[in-house]
Design an enzyme around this catalytic site. Structure first.
Site, PDB file in Angstrom:
ATOM      1  CG  ASP A 298       0.527  66.469 -20.890  1.00 25.52           C
ATOM      2  OD1 ASP A 298      -0.798  66.214 -20.909  1.00 25.52           O
ATOM      3  OD2 ASP A 298       1.183  67.441 -20.683  1.00 25.52           O
TER       4      ASP A 298
HETATM    5  C1  BGC Z   1      -1.693  69.118 -19.758  1.00 24.63           C
HETATM    6  C2  BGC Z   1      -1.599  68.375 -18.583  1.00 24.63           C
HETATM    7  C3  BGC Z   1      -2.939  68.121 -18.179  1.00 24.63           C
HETATM    8  C4  BGC Z   1      -3.781  67.197 -19.447  1.00 24.63           C
HETATM    9  C5  BGC Z   1      -5.230  67.197 -19.298  1.00 24.63           C
HETATM   10  C6  BGC Z   1      -2.294  68.825 -20.972  1.00 24.63           C
HETATM   11  O1  BGC Z   1      -2.540  69.753 -22.014  1.00 24.63           O
HETATM   12  O2  BGC Z   1      -0.197  69.553 -20.197  1.00 24.63           O
HETATM   13  O3  BGC Z   1      -1.059  68.743 -17.434  1.00 24.63           O
HETATM   14  O4  BGC Z   1      -3.125  67.364 -17.063  1.00 24.63           O
HETATM   15  O5  BGC Z   1      -3.715  68.453 -20.330  1.00 24.63           O
HETATM   16  O6  BGC Z   1      -5.903  68.312 -19.061  1.00 24.63           O
END
Ligand code: BGC
Length: 732
Positions: A264
């Site tokens: 993540d």
């Molecule tokens: C989120 C993810 C997301 C990623 C990219 C993160 O903060 O938890 O679900 O895909 O950002 O935007």
């Protein structure tokens, strides 16, 4: 001079020889995938392999330019294709060709209880991703609905492992059929946003395997997902983006996952752990933590120069690097470099139609006294539509799932189109502030004046549709924070009371991804749960409200009467949200209806519940045998009859109970469901295949699944709260 001539001659000769050589196998599309991967790997330098393993921009990572291996472009997900952002920042890049179709939120998809729609969803969003040249779609999300306060529940598929497993698989198959990798998130136990970056979750192995992992396992083993995203939180002392137990043992060893583990954004914290504990691709890191602006170069990432240095010094085994590079190459060959990759399409009429269909089938009718709904056109002259959600964009905000859309039909647009402008009066009624990420800003409008104005409109009307709920603001249904209260926000309870005082003919339509308290429940004649419905929200809602479409959605999670009735909250702070460092899931396997049933607490509305404008009857339940072996499939048979006067669909649900077992088991566990569409008076025979092996529990003493012989009770109904028939079978 002589030597120069010689050098040129040698160079020419070797160039000629090179030209006569066969192309590298990785470009030869007739070769099997693994062969192409191995060949590409064999041509790469250590530096090139390492450079595959970390980001080059906010959403992309490098390919191998020298060898023509393309970059990996990821994008959110999971309800539409996010706008292009700046190279190094979250802010929009200002492109004018990236406004997408918004599909309904995944809670709505889950509420349809229709895996065919899940496939349609996956294909449609996959096509949008493909058109925008994305390699990886950052979704779907399958974290289990554990508490109604979780800010990201709307991105997930509810509280039940069977339902979420069966809905996630076709979504993935749909996306990947277009040559775009699905990235299933957030693995694992990211069941709240509060302290998500560090909270250390612990729970029993049984709860882990029975409740929180099945949807991920199905995504990997049945959906064959090409990538998965590690979660922000810790599990048993290690961050999930580099967690030995989750990634190395369970995902890669036990489940044989051959895809890419993507972190993540900003979820990586250590080179050593990232190298050794199963992470493949690092995204979103800054060396000063997860901030919005990059102060440090990408080469400072944990899997960048520090990894390369470790390899060069012999600290890390090259096999670890090869494994990561191999997985990333495999992903590229499966997507961008696949010979069979279809072309996509973007904001096509078919995508609007898919979004509308999914929205229609996900809407859940919760209460309908004296057949308040449907409200056909022409029945009432003066219709009052009250509430901010009738006219507010609900695709913007919420965090990473926020969308820039080609269009969004609001509920108000839909109702005006259905009933005519002259018959509708709209009043705001309450107001929230703008949808900002990470902070709240209350509305500057005066709450009492808004209520007074709405009451005046309601007084004059023949019927009132109140359209409220939550929204995508911080501390509502939004990433990065949990809800602060179970109540409806922005003074809506007070407003609903005021409306009911002047007009009893007031229905409540809730747009939200979470359950809310309903202190007015006995006073309102009708309640509809409308989720976040995407671009076609207005059409779908108006079609269901007017009766053109008969509602057939069922709740994918239980609605408690009060917060303390919910299992996670029952055990106090250490269970939710934790003590800020640690958290223990004390309710164990008793999540959702498993808890309400077993503890004999009446929910407001049970899992699987939803009304229709027609009525159904589930006929006698029978099975092909009464005694089964542990590997057998039970053929469960019954009929479903539409006993009313409208076309509609019922979701037959089969739960199982193991009354005598060496461990305590929930009273009900969903093991099959089927959505049956019927004309008025029509009867259909239904046959469900139920795997006996699905009756097993996770046995902590054996560290494995265990199916004990004995009697099991099959329970058939149209919600977890309405079992109409039971049948005993024996497993030998
Ligand atoms: C989120 C993810 C997301 C990623 C990219 C993160 O903060 O938890 O679900 O895909 O950002 O935007």
């Amino acid at each position: 001079m002589k030597s120069i001539v010689l050098t040129v001659t040698v160079l020419c000769a070797s160039l000629l020889a090179g030209a006569q050589q066969k192309q590298p196998v990785y470009l030869d599309l007739s070769q099997p995938l693994e062969k192409r991967v191995e060949n590409a790997l064999s041509l790469m330098t250590t530096e090139e392999k390492v450079s595959l393993c970390y980001a080059q921009s906010k959403f992309s990572s490098k390919g191998v330019p020298r060898l023509g291996i393309p970059e990996v472009w990821t994008d959110d997900g999971p309800h539409g294709i996010r706008e292009e952002v700046l190279w190094d920042e979250w802010g929009g890049a200002g492109w004018t060709n990236d406004s997408c179709t918004a599909f309904p939120a995944l809670t709505c998809l889950a509420a349809s209880f229709n895996p065919k729609l899940s496939l349609l969803y996956g294909k449609s969003i996959g096509e949008e991703a493909r058109y925008r040249n994305k390699t990886v779609l950052l979704g779907p999300g399958v974290n289990i609905y554990r508490t109604p306060l979780n800010g990201r529940n709307f991105e997930y598929m509810g509280e039940d492992p069977y339902l979420s497993s069966h809905m996630v698989v076709p979504y993935i198959q749909g996306v990947q059929s277009i040559g775009v990798a699905a990235c299933v998130k957030h693995f694992a136990l990211n069941n709240q946003e509060e302290w998500r970056g560090h909270i250390n979750v612990d729970l029993s192995d049984r709860a882990l395997y029975e409740i929180y992992l099945p949807a991920f396992k199905a995504a990997v083993q049945e959906g064959k997902a090409w990538s998965i995203m590690g979660a922000y939180n810790q599990f048993r002392g290690e961050h999930c983006c580099h967690n030995d137990l989750l990634l190395n043992k369970i995902l890669k060893n036990d489940w044989k996952f051959d895809g890419v583990v993507i972190s993540d954004w900003g979820g990586v914290h250590s080179t050593d752990q990232a190298v050794k504990n199963g992470l493949d691709l690092e995204m979103g890191t800054y060396t000063d933590g997860l901030t919005t602006k990059g102060k440090f170069p990408y080469s400072d990432y944990y899997l960048a120069n520090p990894f390369l240095k470790g390899i060069k010094e012999g600290k890390y085994d090259v096999a670890l690097l090869d494994d990561k590079a191999r997985r990333i190459l495999r992903l590229i060959f499966r997507t961008t470099m696949s010979a069979n990759r279809p072309f996509g399409r973007f904001v096509s009429p078919e995508h609007s139609e898919a979004a509308r269909k999914i929205a229609q089938e996900g809407i859940v009718l919760l209460k309908n006294d004296k057949q308040f709904f449907p409200v056909p056109g022409g029945k009432f002259k003066k219709i009052a539509v009250i509430g901010e959600n009738a006219d507010r964009s609900l695709v913007i905000g919420g965090g990473s799932s926020s969308l820039k859309v080609a269009y969004e039909k609001s509920p108000l647009d839909g109702l005006i189109a259905k009933y005519g402008k002259d018959h509708i009066t709209y009043s705001l009624g309450y107001a929230s502030g703008p949808a900002l990420y990470g902070r709240e800003e209350p509305s500057k409008l005066n709450a009492d004046s808004l209520i007074n104005a709405a009451v005046e409109v309601a007084k004059q009307a023949d019927i009132v549709f109140f359209i409220g709920g939550l929204n995508k603001n911080h501390f509502q249904d939004c990433e990065g924070g949990d809800r602060k209260s179970f109540s409806l926000p922005f003074g809506q309870d007070k407003l609903i009371d005021a409306l009911l005082k002047v007009n009893k003919n007031t229905a409540v339509v809730l747009l939200s991804g979470n359950a809310v308290s309903m202190p007015w429940i006995n006073k309102v004649p009708a309640i509809m749960q409308g989720w976040y419905l995407g671009s076609e929200a207005g059409s779908a809602l108006a079609e269901v409200i007017s009766g053109e479409v008969n509602p057939s959605g069922k709740l994918p999670f239980s609605f408690p009467k009060k917060l303390e009735d919910n299992a996670a909250h029952f055990y106090g702070k250490i269970s939710y949200p934790g003590d800020s460092i640690n958290q223990y899931y004390k309710e164990d396997i008793l999540v959702g209806y498993r808890w309400f049933d077993t503890k004999k607490i009446a929910p407001q509305y049970p899992f699987g519940y939803g009304l229709s404008y027609t009525s159904f009857n589930l006929g006698t339940l029978s099975t092909d045998k009464s005694v089964y072996g542990k590997e057998d499939i039970i053929k469960v048979r019954f009929t479903v009859k539409n006993t009313g006067a409208r076309y509609g669909a019922e979701v037959a649900q089969l739960y199982v109970n193991d009354p005598v077992c060496s461990v305590s088991r929930p009273l009900k566990e969903l093991k099959a469901f089927e959505k049956v569409f019927l004309q008025p008076g029509e009867t259909k025979n239904v046959e469900m295949d139920v795997k006996v092996s699905d009756f097993a529990f996770y046995d902590e003493s054996k560290k494995d699944w265990n199916l004990e012989s004995g009697d099991f009770v099959l329970q058939l109904g149209n919600s977890s709260g309405n079992i109409t028939q039971k049948l005993k079978i024996t497993v030998k």
